[in-house]
Scaffold this active site. Structure first.
Site, mmCIF file in Angstrom:
data_model
loop_
_atom_site.group_PDB
_atom_site.id
_atom_site.type_symbol
_atom_site.label_atom_id
_atom_site.label_comp_id
_atom_site.label_asym_id
_atom_site.label_seq_id
_atom_site.Cartn_x
_atom_site.Cartn_y
_atom_site.Cartn_z
ATOM 1 N N ASP A 38 36.522 46.125 -11.618
ATOM 2 C CA ASP A 38 37.238 46.283 -12.836
ATOM 3 C C ASP A 38 37.055 47.703 -13.405
ATOM 4 O OD1 ASP A 38 35.104 45.954 -14.633
ATOM 5 O OD2 ASP A 38 35.140 43.867 -13.906
ATOM 6 N N LYS B 218 41.753 44.613 -13.360
ATOM 7 C CA LYS B 218 41.592 43.374 -13.398
ATOM 8 C C LYS B 218 42.018 42.695 -14.651
ATOM 9 C CE LYS B 218 37.505 41.476 -14.119
ATOM 10 N NZ LYS B 218 36.072 40.967 -14.255
#
Length: 317
Positions: free
Chosen positions: A169, A192
């Site tokens: 992420d 993400k």
């Protein structure tokens, strides 16, 4: 080493013993007992008066039990006239509760930091906190270590000519970039969205993946849902091979088996900031690196009044 006393709670005595072995000092015993009312009582079984006291305790399952144990150890050290008490917390479980992202929600990372200071912590030595702002939740000095050097030294044994570091992420990109610099590798990142504690969606991976040997780097792996999701995207993009690395290998709810069952995952690397999974859950794909030498050197530097940040400035061996 003089005027130092190291104690360990019950969370991870193996790591504490290894730290003391590197320091060349004894690990002093702690008596933890429970009253009939279920309340805990802690006794530090070594003199603390005017000594530099270090309490080693990661906040691992059962987290609340180990937290209260640590608070009582701090109170005992303060009551025993310790000159200074440093909490050595290799894993801070509440670090993920670091922001108000829903109405009427608690910010556990800040609250627990306040509890530790109120109980008597004069300094904190932590490793790989979940986000930079957690450092600022403490009103006492914090020495924040990372395990990127240990992980990089491990991965240098492989041919990295076609490798890329992938952060699952955007929040972990800074750490992934630092890791990439240590190894001289490019970095990619996943986009993400977390829907629940164990449910995430990664819509895409930004960066060149096709035909590359991927090292997925995260700060911790709990249920493994994020890594499993990023693996799906890496397969879609044509990754040649995948290795997974993290600092805190919690591997809750069978995560280690789920990850090791993925045929394209060649290796899962973590450190020993938290206790190892039970023997029956371990797999030949799991590699565990020790952070005890780094923690011991940081303790030595804190005790001697030397720079801790200098630990990260030396060239990779």
């Amino acid at each position: 080493m003089r005027d130092i006393a190291v104690f360990s709670g019950s969370a991870h005595r193996e790591l504490a013993a290894e730290v003391c072995s590197h320091l060349g000092v004894p690990l002093h015993p702690v008596r933890v007992s429970r009253f009939s009312t279920d309340c805990l009582e802690v006794q530090l079984q070594e003199n603390c008066r005017e000594r530099d006291v270090f309490l080693i305790q990661p906040l691992v399952t059962p987290v609340q039990e180990h937290l209260v144990e640590l608070l009582l150890m701090l109170d005992a050290a303060r009551g025993a006239s310790a000159a200074r008490t440093t909490v050595v917390m290799p894993y801070y479980a509440y670090a993920r509760s670091d922001k108000k992202d829903a109405p009427r929600i608690s910010i556990g990372a800040r609250l627990v930091a306040d509890l530790l200071v109120t109980a008597g912590a004069g300094r904190v030595l932590a490793m790989a906190l979940h986000s930079p702002q957690v450092h600022g939740f403490f009103s006492v000095p914090v020495d924040h270590l990372h395990a990127l050097r240990e992980l990089a030294l491990h991965f240098r044994q492989y041919d990295l000519g076609n490798a890329v570091v992938v952060s699952p992420d955007l929040g972990n990109v800074k750490e992934a970039a630092a890791f990439g610099r240590l190894l001289g590798l490019p970095v990619a990142a996943g986009a993400k969205q977390r829907l629940a504690d164990d449910r995430v969606v990664i819509t895409s991976v930004i960066g060149e993946i096709a035909g590359r040997d991927v090292i997925v780097l995260d700060d911790e792996i709990a249920k493994g849902s994020t890594v499993l999701e990023v693996l799906d995207r890496l397969r879609d993009l044509g990754a040649a091979s995948v290795r997974v690395a993290c600092t805190h290998g919690l591997f809750a709810s069978g995560a280690l088996k789920r990850l090791s069952d993925q045929p394209d995952v060649l290796e899962i690397v973590c450190t020993n900031t938290v206790p190892l999974p039970p023997v029956e859950e371990r797999t030949e794909k799991l590699t565990v690196l020790s952070v005890a030498p780094a923690l011991a050197e940081a303790v030595r530097r804190i005790h001697n009044g030397e720079s801790v940040s200098a630990l990260f400035q030396a060239p990779l061996g």
